[in-house]
Every structure is written in structure tokens, then in C-alpha cells.
Motif scaffolding. Structure first.
Motif, PDB file in Angstrom:
ATOM      1  N   MET A  78      45.605  29.038  37.489  1.00 35.87           N
ATOM      2  CA  MET A  78      45.245  29.383  38.871  1.00 35.87           C
ATOM      3  C   MET A  78      46.490  29.449  39.754  1.00 35.87           C
ATOM      4  SD  MET A  78      41.992  29.912  39.387  1.00 35.87           S
ATOM      5  CE  MET A  78      41.824  29.595  41.136  1.00 35.87           C
ATOM      6  N   ASP A  79      47.374  28.469  39.610  1.00 36.05           N
ATOM      7  CA  ASP A  79      48.613  28.468  40.402  1.00 36.05           C
ATOM      8  C   ASP A  79      49.455  29.705  40.116  1.00 36.05           C
ATOM      9  OD1 ASP A  79      47.912  26.061  41.581  1.00 36.05           O
ATOM     10  OD2 ASP A  79      49.249  24.846  40.318  1.00 36.05           O
ATOM     11  N   ASP A  80      49.530  30.099  38.836  1.00 36.95           N
ATOM     12  CA  ASP A  80      50.290  31.305  38.479  1.00 36.95           C
ATOM     13  C   ASP A  80      49.677  32.546  39.126  1.00 36.95           C
ATOM     14  OD1 ASP A  80      52.002  29.783  36.904  1.00 36.95           O
ATOM     15  OD2 ASP A  80      51.078  30.400  34.997  1.00 36.95           O
ATOM     16  N   ILE A  81      48.355  32.631  39.122  1.00 35.08           N
ATOM     17  CA  ILE A  81      47.676  33.793  39.714  1.00 35.08           C
ATOM     18  C   ILE A  81      47.907  33.815  41.224  1.00 35.08           C
ATOM     19  CG2 ILE A  81      45.423  34.845  40.189  1.00 35.08           C
ATOM     20  CD1 ILE A  81      44.549  33.677  37.395  1.00 35.08           C
ATOM     21  N   LEU A  82      47.699  32.688  41.871  1.00 37.10           N
ATOM     22  CA  LEU A  82      47.890  32.638  43.323  1.00 37.10           C
ATOM     23  C   LEU A  82      49.357  32.886  43.699  1.00 37.10           C
ATOM     24  CD1 LEU A  82      45.439  29.739  44.154  1.00 37.10           C
ATOM     25  CD2 LEU A  82      45.113  32.194  44.559  1.00 37.10           C
ATOM     26  N   GLY A  83      50.275  32.407  42.880  1.00 35.38           N
ATOM     27  CA  GLY A  83      51.695  32.677  43.115  1.00 35.38           C
ATOM     28  C   GLY A  83      52.028  34.159  43.016  1.00 35.38           C
ATOM     29  N   ASP A  98      47.502  38.847  51.544  1.00 32.46           N
ATOM     30  CA  ASP A  98      47.251  37.926  52.650  1.00 32.46           C
ATOM     31  C   ASP A  98      46.429  36.708  52.205  1.00 32.46           C
ATOM     32  OD1 ASP A  98      44.203  38.360  53.580  1.00 32.46           O
ATOM     33  OD2 ASP A  98      45.054  40.263  52.891  1.00 32.46           O
ATOM     34  N   ALA A  99      46.512  35.660  52.997  1.00 31.82           N
ATOM     35  CA  ALA A  99      45.891  34.377  52.655  1.00 31.82           C
ATOM     36  C   ALA A  99      44.380  34.494  52.471  1.00 31.82           C
ATOM     37  CB  ALA A  99      46.222  33.329  53.714  1.00 31.82           C
ATOM     38  N   ALA A 100      43.714  35.257  53.316  1.00 33.13           N
ATOM     39  CA  ALA A 100      42.259  35.394  53.199  1.00 33.13           C
ATOM     40  C   ALA A 100      41.880  36.058  51.868  1.00 33.13           C
ATOM     41  CB  ALA A 100      41.703  36.194  54.370  1.00 33.13           C
ATOM     42  N   THR A 101      42.628  37.058  51.480  1.00 38.50           N
ATOM     43  CA  THR A 101      42.356  37.752  50.219  1.00 38.50           C
ATOM     44  C   THR A 101      42.676  36.842  49.037  1.00 38.50           C
ATOM     45  OG1 THR A 101      42.757  39.897  51.251  1.00 38.50           O
ATOM     46  CG2 THR A 101      42.886  39.808  48.844  1.00 38.50           C
ATOM     47  N   ARG A 102      43.766  36.085  49.117  1.00 33.30           N
ATOM     48  CA  ARG A 102      44.078  35.112  48.066  1.00 33.30           C
ATOM     49  C   ARG A 102      42.948  34.100  47.924  1.00 33.30           C
ATOM     50  NH1 ARG A 102      49.195  34.819  50.713  1.00 33.30           N
ATOM     51  NH2 ARG A 102      48.804  32.625  51.215  1.00 33.30           N
ATOM     52  N   GLY A 103      42.411  33.659  49.052  1.00 35.45           N
ATOM     53  CA  GLY A 103      41.298  32.724  49.030  1.00 35.45           C
ATOM     54  C   GLY A 103      40.058  33.323  48.394  1.00 35.45           C
ATOM     55  N   GLU A 104      39.814  34.586  48.656  1.00 39.47           N
ATOM     56  CA  GLU A 104      38.668  35.275  48.060  1.00 39.47           C
ATOM     57  C   GLU A 104      38.817  35.361  46.536  1.00 39.47           C
ATOM     58  OE1 GLU A 104      36.301  39.505  48.665  1.00 39.47           O
ATOM     59  OE2 GLU A 104      37.740  38.874  50.189  1.00 39.47           O
ATOM     60  N   VAL A 105      40.019  35.696  46.082  1.00 37.09           N
ATOM     61  CA  VAL A 105      40.283  35.752  44.636  1.00 37.09           C
ATOM     62  C   VAL A 105      40.112  34.362  44.027  1.00 37.09           C
ATOM     63  CG1 VAL A 105      42.069  36.153  42.879  1.00 37.09           C
ATOM     64  CG2 VAL A 105      41.775  37.783  44.759  1.00 37.09           C
ATOM     65  N   ALA A 106      40.645  33.343  44.685  1.00 37.69           N
ATOM     66  CA  ALA A 106      40.522  31.977  44.173  1.00 37.69           C
ATOM     67  C   ALA A 106      39.058  31.577  44.061  1.00 37.69           C
ATOM     68  CB  ALA A 106      41.276  30.999  45.073  1.00 37.69           C
ATOM     69  N   GLY A 107      38.264  31.937  45.046  1.00 32.24           N
ATOM     70  CA  GLY A 107      36.837  31.625  45.010  1.00 32.24           C
ATOM     71  C   GLY A 107      36.138  32.258  43.830  1.00 32.24           C
ATOM     72  N   ILE A 108      36.472  33.510  43.558  1.00 33.44           N
ATOM     73  CA  ILE A 108      35.883  34.204  42.404  1.00 33.44           C
ATOM     74  C   ILE A 108      36.302  33.510  41.112  1.00 33.44           C
ATOM     75  CG2 ILE A 108      35.921  36.356  41.067  1.00 33.44           C
ATOM     76  CD1 ILE A 108      36.213  37.801  43.849  1.00 33.44           C
ATOM     77  N   LEU A 109      37.588  33.200  40.999  1.00 30.83           N
ATOM     78  CA  LEU A 109      38.078  32.553  39.778  1.00 30.83           C
ATOM     79  C   LEU A 109      37.475  31.159  39.602  1.00 30.83           C
ATOM     80  CD1 LEU A 109      41.795  33.716  39.930  1.00 30.83           C
ATOM     81  CD2 LEU A 109      39.975  34.607  38.472  1.00 30.83           C
ATOM     82  N   TYR A 110      37.338  30.408  40.682  1.00 35.15           N
ATOM     83  CA  TYR A 110      36.713  29.077  40.592  1.00 35.15           C
ATOM     84  C   TYR A 110      35.255  29.191  40.152  1.00 35.15           C
ATOM     85  CZ  TYR A 110      40.594  26.325  42.457  1.00 35.15           C
ATOM     86  OH  TYR A 110      41.807  25.700  42.630  1.00 35.15           O
ATOM     87  N   SER A 111      34.594  30.286  40.537  1.00 32.76           N
ATOM     88  CA  SER A 111      33.193  30.449  40.142  1.00 32.76           C
ATOM     89  C   SER A 111      33.045  30.623  38.630  1.00 32.76           C
ATOM     90  CB  SER A 111      32.556  31.634  40.883  1.00 32.76           C
ATOM     91  OG  SER A 111      32.966  32.869  40.324  1.00 32.76           O
ATOM     92  N   LEU A 112      34.127  30.969  37.953  1.00 36.45           N
ATOM     93  CA  LEU A 112      34.117  31.170  36.496  1.00 36.45           C
ATOM     94  C   LEU A 112      34.507  29.910  35.729  1.00 36.45           C
ATOM     95  CD1 LEU A 112      35.932  34.623  36.523  1.00 36.45           C
ATOM     96  CD2 LEU A 112      33.480  34.214  36.249  1.00 36.45           C
ATOM     97  N   LYS A 113      34.858  28.865  36.442  1.00 36.80           N
ATOM     98  CA  LYS A 113      35.387  27.651  35.848  1.00 36.80           C
ATOM     99  C   LYS A 113      34.507  27.095  34.725  1.00 36.80           C
ATOM    100  CE  LYS A 113      37.286  23.298  37.567  1.00 36.80           C
ATOM    101  NZ  LYS A 113      37.506  22.498  38.768  1.00 36.80           N
ATOM    102  N   GLY A 114      33.195  27.121  34.919  1.00 39.18           N
ATOM    103  CA  GLY A 114      32.272  26.590  33.918  1.00 39.18           C
ATOM    104  C   GLY A 114      32.291  27.341  32.601  1.00 39.18           C
ATOM    105  N   ASP A 115      32.735  28.588  32.619  1.00 38.07           N
ATOM    106  CA  ASP A 115      32.819  29.407  31.404  1.00 38.07           C
ATOM    107  C   ASP A 115      34.202  29.314  30.751  1.00 38.07           C
ATOM    108  OD1 ASP A 115      30.218  30.233  31.738  1.00 38.07           O
ATOM    109  OD2 ASP A 115      30.737  32.180  32.598  1.00 38.07           O
TER     110      ASP A 115
END
Length: 125
Positions: free
Chosen positions: A91-96, A104-121
Motif C-alpha cells: 500500500m505504501d509503495d502504491i500511495l508513494g 492529488d490527496a483526495a484521489t490518493r485517498g479514493e484509491v486507498a479506500g478501494i484497495l483497503y476494500s480488497l484487504k479480505g481477499d
């Protein structure tokens, strides 16, 4: 008269296919240099396929027209026993990479949210 413009899709905000390709290329390079996950990525027989599948995944998952032809996240990660530390390193590598490409920060946050939603898989499956 007010103008009602449609907000840019996540795909467009990430630079469409060309921008996503640049971002994913940097993400793979970061993974290969990251001591927490480098061994996993160096062990991959076809890193170009991994990169291309990640590009497809990001394009399709952010609203682009490209189809995703890879396996689902659970099938892809099953048996890998990915730890929380490895997951966070990725996740840190992707956000970096997103920050490097001035997303922009809002878009990075949106991507992080999508990626976190996949955490269980991904985690410990």
C-alpha cells in the motif's frame, strides 16, 4: 445559467491508460526495491505479466474501458499467506507512486479506500 459538468472519473484523474501504466510501472519498481516484499516479486517468473495485469486491474477498476482479464483477488492471493506488514508495504509503495505522479490527496485517498476494500481477499488467505 449554471453549468453542470460531470466530474472526472477516477480513471481520468489517474491519467487514463498512459498515466496508470506509468504509475503501475513505478509501483512494480518500488515493490522490487522494498525489502518487505522484494523477495516475493523477484521470485515471479513473468513480472511483465504481473505488471500488465495490474495495469488492466487499475484501468478496469477505476472506470476505464479496458477489460480485466486476470483472476479475482482471492484466487490470485490464495496460498500466499500475505502478512499485514507486507500488505502495508505494498500500500505504501502504491500511495508513494501516486504521490510521485502528483495525484492529488483526495484521489490518493479514493484509491486507498478501494484497495483497503480488497484487504479480505489478500491478507492471510
Amino acid at each position: 445559467m449554471t453549468s453542470t459538468s460531470t466530474p472526472a472519473s477516477l480513471y481520468e484523474r489517474l491519467g487514463r491508460n498512459a498515466g496508470i501504466t506509468r504509475i503501475v510501472t513505478d509501483v512494480v519498481e518500488a515493490h522490487l526495491a522494498n525489502p518487505l516484499v522484494a523477495a516475493r516479486y523477484r521470485a515471479v517468473k513473468d513480472i511483465d505479466r504481473v505488471r500488465n495485469m495490474a495495469i488492466e486491474f487499475f484501468c478496469a477498476g477505476t472506470g476505464g474501458p479496458e477489460p480485466y482479464t486476470g483472476r479475482d483477488m482471492l484466487s490470485t492471493h490464495k496460498g500466499m499467506n500475505i502478512s499485514e506488514q507486507e500488505y502495508m508495504a505494498v500500500m505504501d509503495d502504491i500511495l508513494g507512486a501516486l504521490e510521485k505522479h502528483q495525484v492529488d490527496a483526495a484521489t490518493r485517498g479514493e484509491v486507498a479506500g478501494i484497495l483497503y476494500s480488497l484487504k479480505g481477499d489478500i491478507l492471510r488467505v
